[in-house]
Design a protein around this motif. Structure first.
Motif, PDB file in Angstrom:
ATOM      1  N   THR A   1      51.709 -31.411  16.504  1.00 40.42           N
ATOM      2  CA  THR A   1      50.536 -30.865  16.335  1.00 40.42           C
ATOM      3  C   THR A   1      50.711 -30.264  14.792  1.00 40.42           C
ATOM      4  OG1 THR A   1      50.663 -30.846  18.046  1.00 40.42           O
ATOM      5  CG2 THR A   1      48.157 -29.944  17.454  1.00 40.42           C
ATOM      6  N   LEU A   2      49.082 -30.346  14.303  1.00 36.02           N
ATOM      7  CA  LEU A   2      48.623 -30.407  13.287  1.00 36.02           C
ATOM      8  C   LEU A   2      47.849 -29.502  13.498  1.00 36.02           C
ATOM      9  CD1 LEU A   2      48.867 -34.285  10.621  1.00 36.02           C
ATOM     10  CD2 LEU A   2      50.760 -31.689  10.802  1.00 36.02           C
ATOM     11  N   TYR A   3      46.539 -29.739  14.614  1.00 40.31           N
ATOM     12  CA  TYR A   3      45.644 -29.189  14.329  1.00 40.31           C
ATOM     13  C   TYR A   3      44.955 -29.803  15.815  1.00 40.31           C
ATOM     14  CZ  TYR A   3      43.259 -32.399  11.341  1.00 40.31           C
ATOM     15  OH  TYR A   3      42.285 -33.567  10.637  1.00 40.31           O
ATOM     16  N   ARG A   4      44.071 -29.077  15.974  1.00 39.49           N
ATOM     17  CA  ARG A   4      42.829 -28.841  16.944  1.00 39.49           C
ATOM     18  C   ARG A   4      42.067 -29.556  16.666  1.00 39.49           C
ATOM     19  NH1 ARG A   4      46.915 -27.606  19.605  1.00 39.49           N
ATOM     20  NH2 ARG A   4      47.784 -29.249  21.556  1.00 39.49           N
ATOM     21  N   VAL A   5      40.327 -30.363  17.010  1.00 32.65           N
ATOM     22  CA  VAL A   5      39.188 -30.238  16.547  1.00 32.65           C
ATOM     23  C   VAL A   5      38.742 -30.100  18.049  1.00 32.65           C
ATOM     24  CG1 VAL A   5      37.208 -31.528  15.724  1.00 32.65           C
ATOM     25  CG2 VAL A   5      39.623 -31.900  14.473  1.00 32.65           C
ATOM     26  N   ASP A   6      37.927 -29.162  17.649  1.00 29.01           N
ATOM     27  CA  ASP A   6      37.051 -28.051  19.369  1.00 29.01           C
ATOM     28  C   ASP A   6      35.781 -29.358  19.241  1.00 29.01           C
ATOM     29  OD1 ASP A   6      39.022 -27.186  20.644  1.00 29.01           O
ATOM     30  OD2 ASP A   6      39.570 -25.539  19.065  1.00 29.01           O
ATOM     31  N   ALA A   7      35.331 -28.211  19.851  1.00 27.08           N
ATOM     32  CA  ALA A   7      33.396 -28.429  19.822  1.00 27.08           C
ATOM     33  C   ALA A   7      32.546 -27.510  18.249  1.00 27.08           C
ATOM     34  CB  ALA A   7      32.876 -27.930  21.011  1.00 27.08           C
ATOM     35  N   GLY A   8      32.175 -28.811  17.772  1.00 29.44           N
ATOM     36  CA  GLY A   8      31.457 -28.026  16.525  1.00 29.44           C
ATOM     37  C   GLY A   8      32.056 -28.115  15.476  1.00 29.44           C
ATOM     38  N   GLU A   9      32.886 -28.528  15.228  1.00 32.89           N
ATOM     39  CA  GLU A   9      34.014 -29.200  14.327  1.00 32.89           C
ATOM     40  C   GLU A   9      33.834 -30.706  14.293  1.00 32.89           C
ATOM     41  OE1 GLU A   9      36.829 -25.337  14.770  1.00 32.89           O
ATOM     42  OE2 GLU A   9      37.803 -27.496  15.356  1.00 32.89           O
ATOM     43  N   CYS A  10      34.609 -31.538  13.053  1.00 34.28           N
ATOM     44  CA  CYS A  10      34.701 -32.334  12.779  1.00 34.28           C
ATOM     45  C   CYS A  10      35.849 -32.546  12.486  1.00 34.28           C
ATOM     46  CB  CYS A  10      34.067 -33.197  12.439  1.00 34.28           C
ATOM     47  SG  CYS A  10      33.751 -32.725  10.692  1.00 34.28           S
ATOM     48  N   CYS A  11      36.533 -34.224  11.908  1.00 39.00           N
ATOM     49  CA  CYS A  11      38.558 -34.009  11.959  1.00 39.00           C
ATOM     50  C   CYS A  11      38.633 -34.183  10.390  1.00 39.00           C
ATOM     51  CB  CYS A  11      38.873 -35.237  12.236  1.00 39.00           C
ATOM     52  SG  CYS A  11      40.574 -35.156  11.545  1.00 39.00           S
ATOM     53  N   ILE A  12      39.117 -33.312   9.782  1.00 36.61           N
ATOM     54  CA  ILE A  12      39.021 -33.396   8.141  1.00 36.61           C
ATOM     55  C   ILE A  12      40.136 -34.333   7.608  1.00 36.61           C
ATOM     56  CG2 ILE A  12      38.448 -30.344   7.979  1.00 36.61           C
ATOM     57  CD1 ILE A  12      42.166 -30.687   7.173  1.00 36.61           C
ATOM     58  N   LEU A  13      40.860 -34.758   8.365  1.00 27.50           N
ATOM     59  CA  LEU A  13      41.832 -35.847   8.273  1.00 27.50           C
ATOM     60  C   LEU A  13      40.754 -37.285   7.768  1.00 27.50           C
ATOM     61  CD1 LEU A  13      45.223 -35.787   9.502  1.00 27.50           C
ATOM     62  CD2 LEU A  13      45.144 -35.356   7.074  1.00 27.50           C
ATOM     63  N   THR A  14      40.086 -37.189   8.871  1.00 29.79           N
ATOM     64  CA  THR A  14      38.970 -38.325   8.466  1.00 29.79           C
ATOM     65  C   THR A  14      37.984 -37.988   7.363  1.00 29.79           C
ATOM     66  OG1 THR A  14      39.317 -38.214  10.611  1.00 29.79           O
ATOM     67  CG2 THR A  14      37.198 -39.767  10.338  1.00 29.79           C
ATOM     68  N   LEU A  15      37.456 -36.886   7.342  1.00 34.04           N
ATOM     69  CA  LEU A  15      36.579 -36.408   6.098  1.00 34.04           C
ATOM     70  C   LEU A  15      37.381 -37.065   5.065  1.00 34.04           C
ATOM     71  CD1 LEU A  15      33.625 -35.709   5.589  1.00 34.04           C
ATOM     72  CD2 LEU A  15      35.150 -33.593   5.439  1.00 34.04           C
ATOM     73  N   SER A  16      38.570 -36.732   4.757  1.00 30.20           N
ATOM     74  CA  SER A  16      39.075 -36.213   3.610  1.00 30.20           C
ATOM     75  C   SER A  16      39.331 -38.252   3.492  1.00 30.20           C
ATOM     76  CB  SER A  16      40.334 -35.306   3.738  1.00 30.20           C
ATOM     77  OG  SER A  16      41.336 -36.167   4.193  1.00 30.20           O
ATOM     78  N   CYS A  17      39.689 -38.607   4.394  1.00 29.16           N
ATOM     79  CA  CYS A  17      40.080 -40.025   3.982  1.00 29.16           C
ATOM     80  C   CYS A  17      38.708 -41.208   3.910  1.00 29.16           C
ATOM     81  CB  CYS A  17      40.090 -41.251   5.749  1.00 29.16           C
ATOM     82  SG  CYS A  17      42.032 -40.204   5.919  1.00 29.16           S
ATOM     83  N   ILE A  18      37.063 -40.382   4.086  1.00 28.62           N
ATOM     84  CA  ILE A  18      36.151 -41.271   4.308  1.00 28.62           C
ATOM     85  C   ILE A  18      35.367 -40.781   2.270  1.00 28.62           C
ATOM     86  CG2 ILE A  18      33.611 -40.976   3.687  1.00 28.62           C
ATOM     87  CD1 ILE A  18      34.258 -40.823   7.238  1.00 28.62           C
ATOM     88  N   ILE A  19      36.150 -39.141   1.785  1.00 30.65           N
ATOM     89  CA  ILE A  19      35.720 -39.148   0.519  1.00 30.65           C
ATOM     90  C   ILE A  19      36.698 -39.238  -0.369  1.00 30.65           C
ATOM     91  CG2 ILE A  19      36.115 -36.907  -1.261  1.00 30.65           C
ATOM     92  CD1 ILE A  19      35.582 -35.068   1.385  1.00 30.65           C
ATOM     93  N   SER A  20      38.028 -39.562  -0.307  1.00 31.21           N
ATOM     94  CA  SER A  20      38.894 -40.525  -1.015  1.00 31.21           C
ATOM     95  C   SER A  20      39.427 -42.243  -0.517  1.00 31.21           C
ATOM     96  CB  SER A  20      40.055 -40.037  -0.917  1.00 31.21           C
ATOM     97  OG  SER A  20      40.655 -40.557   0.552  1.00 31.21           O
ATOM     98  N   GLU A  21      38.262 -42.853   0.522  1.00 32.47           N
ATOM     99  CA  GLU A  21      38.492 -43.909   0.964  1.00 32.47           C
ATOM    100  C   GLU A  21      39.547 -44.325   0.397  1.00 32.47           C
ATOM    101  OE1 GLU A  21      36.009 -46.211  -1.740  1.00 32.47           O
ATOM    102  OE2 GLU A  21      34.295 -45.312  -1.800  1.00 32.47           O
ATOM    103  N   LYS A  22      40.905 -44.086   1.458  1.00 33.83           N
ATOM    104  CA  LYS A  22      41.885 -43.575   1.723  1.00 33.83           C
ATOM    105  C   LYS A  22      42.289 -44.141   3.249  1.00 33.83           C
ATOM    106  CE  LYS A  22      43.891 -42.409  -2.320  1.00 33.83           C
ATOM    107  NZ  LYS A  22      44.352 -43.307  -3.262  1.00 33.83           N
ATOM    108  N   ARG A  23      43.305 -44.844   4.050  1.00 37.10           N
ATOM    109  CA  ARG A  23      43.840 -44.554   5.746  1.00 37.10           C
ATOM    110  C   ARG A  23      44.368 -43.356   6.761  1.00 37.10           C
ATOM    111  NH1 ARG A  23      42.898 -49.918   6.789  1.00 37.10           N
ATOM    112  NH2 ARG A  23      42.771 -51.325   5.070  1.00 37.10           N
ATOM    113  N   PHE A  24      44.014 -43.577   7.701  1.00 37.28           N
ATOM    114  CA  PHE A  24      43.900 -42.178   8.089  1.00 37.28           C
ATOM    115  C   PHE A  24      45.594 -41.802   8.339  1.00 37.28           C
ATOM    116  CE2 PHE A  24      44.542 -39.661  12.022  1.00 37.28           C
ATOM    117  CZ  PHE A  24      43.257 -38.906  11.630  1.00 37.28           C
ATOM    118  N   PRO A  25      46.548 -40.605   8.039  1.00 43.20           N
ATOM    119  CA  PRO A  25      47.918 -40.564   7.588  1.00 43.20           C
ATOM    120  C   PRO A  25      48.693 -39.502   8.589  1.00 43.20           C
ATOM    121  CG  PRO A  25      46.591 -38.461   7.120  1.00 43.20           C
ATOM    122  CD  PRO A  25      45.317 -39.938   7.552  1.00 43.20           C
TER     123      PRO A  25
END
Length: 191
Positions: free
Chosen positions: A46-70
């Motif tokens: 497990t890398l981390y959890r995403v709880d209420a009030g949060e969003c996934c930073i890997l998804t966010l970084s993929c959107i910013i960098s236009e890369k695929r989900f790792p």
């Protein structure tokens, strides 16, 4: 809310698979998502959890960098979220200073969590890591049964079920835990 749409996912539903294109960013309203890596051997960590009030930073970084989900992401419990398209997130990054600050603060905090995980995996013995994990009162209240399997603990800590089973058996013999099929009761703090 104008830019997104609300979704509901049942517990155990995959949210994102490794290599997926990140077309939306989910803002969790309720429930918990778990982001993890899967090794060639089939072991998870497990890398981390995403709880209420949060969003996934890997998804966010993929959107910013236009890369695929790792990694992989799965709903650990029933989950409600708002999905915002990647194009809107890109626009927010370009034009809304408060959004950029929120995004970078979230990335910084999660990066710190992941660095701590790397340090733990690299520099701490598994028995110490298991003791620290079982010492979390919110997950394992003293004297109360917690529904969890050895495999789930192994996935959390990035090791095999066999290693966890052996270490838990040692703790049981020391009178620190009581074990049953699909549950653990912490009798006294393991650390």
């Amino acid at each position: 809310m104008d830019s997104g749409r609300q979704i509901s996912l049942p517990a155990g539903q995959h949210i994102c698979l490794e290599g997926s294109n990140c077309s939306h960013l989910a803002f969790v309203l309720s429930g918990t998502g778990r982001v993890y890596k899967l090794g060639e051997s089939g072991r998870e960590i497990t890398l981390y959890r995403v709880d209420a009030g949060e969003c996934c930073i890997l998804t966010l970084s993929c959107i910013i960098s236009e890369k695929r989900f790792p990694a992989f992401a799965v709903s650990e419990s029933d989950l409600e979220a708002i999905l915002v398209p990647a194009s809107v997130i890109q626009d927010w990054m370009d034009s809304i200073r408060s959004w950029r600050r929120f995004a970078w603060n979230l990335i910084t905090a999660r990066l710190g969590d992941v660095i701590s995980l790397v340090e733990e995996v690299t520099f701490r013995r598994m028995d110490e890591r298991l003791g620290f994990y079982l010492n979390q009162a919110d997950k394992f209240p003293l004297g109360r049964k917690t529904a969890i399997t050895h495999q789930q603990i192994a996935a959390e800590l990035g090791t095999s079920r066999e290693v966890i089973s052996r270490l838990l058996k040692d703790l049981e013999q020391q009178g620190i835990v009581e074990l049953g099929r699909g549950w653990i009761r912490v009798l006294k703090p393991p650390m």
